[in-house]
Design an enzyme around this catalytic site. Structure first.
Site: not given
Length: 655
Positions: A395, A577
């Site tokens: 990611c 996040h």
């Protein structure tokens, strides 16, 4: 040949397909209208109750009606459109820009607001992207405020003299066309398009782009509009379900009555779609019955004062104009009868079985995904590699969703006894020897650029994904041809996965923190009301700031990260996040948990637990490992989503 069939969700490709384009346009319009349905209902109730022709005429209260429809509702739409493009700042610019088209027209300017709102958000987004980033330190507020004011003024003037008149003319043409159809008695023909569009999830573009704007304009002048009934009529679907309840077989017959109740009283129309799709001849039933209903509505002068949402008979009756109760019920009843008779005839001539229903449900699920901007990805051929030794979950940061995905998949690899190393990293750090790289779909192109020789698997979420089982099965089939011994790391217990998952550069540069401080009980907040994705992310970010984990700019980075790829990881959990330069804004590793019993809509699914993450070192990954293990069981998430005791969540997620 062993092939992994990847059937996860993805952002639709630019294929030029008419259906996808229509669905995308519908989503675009729906995102502006649906958040403000409550305001539309409030206006509708004021209209029904207090205008001169209402139930309780009151000139003072009726004075609210005109300003709401001409100013409040268009401004809310414009703000929502701008916010969708560039958060709150885009919303403000969208509202300013819309004032030009609103003031320059003598009709409710909903279409104009749908244009100017996103346009204002887009313009200020481009300014911030190319110019705002170059603002000298200390002048940010000055530049932000004056840029918004100047650009907003220019857009408002452009709307007043340019876009507004064009939109007004277009709206008048549409309204004239509808009036002509009413006068000629051919309005029922619209059911030929509307009924199939509902089942194919194309109705948002029709409803929000055409029917609602015209309906609101008609309701302002006449007190009601038949436009609000064209798509909302539950009669065609109810007739189909009643026919299956009597003439269906097996589980189909048993499931139809429950679906009928949900459809008619709950307003969830999509429950009847599979019953139509498993026997395509049923399209004739819903089209003809829809036409019969529209004909009855038109003949009896039925109409609603505002859009009903959801399309429940209860919501429809609540939005009925004075004197329209019986005409509306008559139109719905006619639709039900016609649909039931035709559907019964078709069922008696040819029945359907459980397998047909399951296939139809899968088709409906696929179309629903497509309507939300989701499509399928092609298959991945494991024979492209002679041997699979290393699988990387990647990611943006390699410290959040991919870590949880690697944890989940590593357990399956261990259980299968496969000699494969499973770890995670940031996309920029994908190793050259990676055999398989697993990423979210809109990150896959970047991952392919970093690891062009690897097999790439695109997924929609990282936790408990059914694709994992398919991948494990293919890997086992492939490994049957190999006698390689199982390495020690494949035998390790998953509890040690966090240390393996942390990128090396993070291990070297991060400061040590106390694991017990990563998630504190006071940072678990329960029973939050449902809100937008952006607001939920901002709330989580502000909680991280208040807890001393991050600096204020980290919040904006979290929202920006969501625009790159969804942080929804599956099973009702999202982990927003920040990434990239946002790491500089992190003081120490920390996690906050926010519970939304009614959920928050993310791309890919509805999140009931929103877990804000700031990762400066390894400690947060140890807790993420525990979270990943816990949420693999959907019943656990369901229980935690309704829990009223923060200690229960802490005992599962905390250390």
């Amino acid at each position: 040949m062993s092939t992994l069939e990847v059937t996860s969700e993805s952002v639709p490709k630019k294929t030029g397909n008419i259906k996808q384009a229509t669905q995308k346009f519908g989503r675009f319009l729906s995102a502006m209208v649906m958040p403000n349905i409550g305001a539309f209902i409030a206006w509708g109730l004021l209209t029904a109750l207090f205008i001169e022709a209402g139930y309780f005429p009151n000139a003072t209260l009726a004075s609210l009606v005109d300003p709401m429809i001409k100013y409040l509702l268009p401004l809310l739409i414009a703000y929502s459109g701008g916010k969708a493009v560039h958060d709150h700042r885009g919303g403000v610019l969208g509202a300013i820009a819309a004032m030009g088209v609103i003031v320059g027209a003598d009709i409710p300017m909903f279409i104009g607001a749908m244009i100017m709102g996103p346009l204002g958000g887009w313009v200020i987004k481009q300014f911030d992207k190319y110019i705002g980033s170059k603002t000298p330190s200390g002048f940010e507020m000055l530049v932000n405020n004056f840029s918004a004011g100047i650009i907003g003024m220019i857009l408002a003037i452009a709307g007043l003299f340019g876009i507004g008149p064009v939109v007004a003319a277009f709206t008048n043409i549409l309204a004239s066309g509808v009036d002509a159809m009413l006068n000629w008695g051919i309005l029922p023909l619209v059911s030929i398009f509307i009924e199939p569009a509902k089942i194919l999830f194309l109705n948002n573009a029709i409803n929000h782009g055409i029917l609602s704007p015209i309906g609101i304009q008609q309701a302002e002048s006449t007190g009601q509009s038949i436009m609000f009934l064209l798509e909302a009529n539950p009669g065609p679907g109810l007739g189909v379900l009643l026919a299956y309840s009597i003439f269906g077989k097996g589980s189909i017959k048993g499931s139809a009555p429950g679906a009928a109740i949900i459809h008619f009283f709950g307003g969830i129309h999509e429950v009847y779609f599979p019953y139509v799709l498993m026997k395509p001849i049923m399209f004739v039933s819903v089209i003809v019955s829809g036409m019969a209903g529209v004909f009855t509505f038109n003949m009896l002068d039925a109409g609603l004062i505002a859009a009903s949402s959801p399309g429940s008979i209860i919501a429809i009756m609540a939005m009925s104009a004075k004197g329209s109760y019986l005409p509306i019920l008559a139109g719905v009843l006619v639709s039900v009868v016609v649909s039931f008779l035709l559907s019964s005839l078709f069922l008696r001539r040819s029945s359907a079985d459980e397998q047909d229903l399951e296939k139809a449900k899968e088709a409906v699920a696929g179309m629903k995904k497509s309507s939300k901007g989701i499509s399928e990805t092609p298959a991945a051929n494991l024979n492209d590699k002679a041997e699979i030794k290393k699988i990387i979950f990647a990611c943006d940061a390699g410290m959040g969703s991919s870590a949880m995905g690697a944890t989940s998949f590593r357990k399956k690899v261990k259980a299968a006894g496969l000699p494969i190393d499973v770890t995670n990293t940031a996309i920029e750090n994908i190793p050259n020897d990676a055999d398989i790289v697993v990423t979210q779909q809109n990150l896959t192109p970047r991952a392919k650029g970093k690891a062009p020789n690897a097999i790439h698997v695109s997924i929609d979420n990282f936790v408990n994904n059914p694709i994992y089982d398919k991948l494990i099965a293919d890997l086992k089939a492939k490994q049957e041809q190999s006698t390689s011994p199982v390495p020690e790391h494949a035998k390790e217990d998953v509890s040690g996965a966090a240390d393996k998952a942390v990128p090396e550069e993070v291990k070297e540069t991060s400061e040590d923190t106390k694991g017990g401080d990563v998630l504190r009980k006071e940072n678990i907040v329960l029973q939050l009301p449902s809100e937008s994705k952006e607001d939920a992310i901002r709330r989580a970010g502000e909680a991280l700031v208040a807890a001393g984990y991050v600096k204020p700019h980290y919040v904006d980075a979290m929202i920006e990260r969501e625009g790159v790829a969804t942080t929804y990881i599956g099973n009702g959990v999202a982990i927003p996040h920040g990434v990239g330069d946002a790491k500089k804004e992190i003081k120490t590793s920390g996690i906050v948990v926010h519970q939304y019993p009614e959920g928050v809509e993310f791309e890919g699914g509805r999140a009931y637990l929103v877990i804000g993450i700031a990762g400066a070192g390894r400690e947060h990954l140890q807790i993420l490992t525990k979270i990943a293990e816990a949420i693999e069981d959907e019943s656990t998430v369901t229980r935690l989503a309704q829990s009223k005791d923060p200690n229960e969540i802490y005992s599962i997620f905390g250390e």
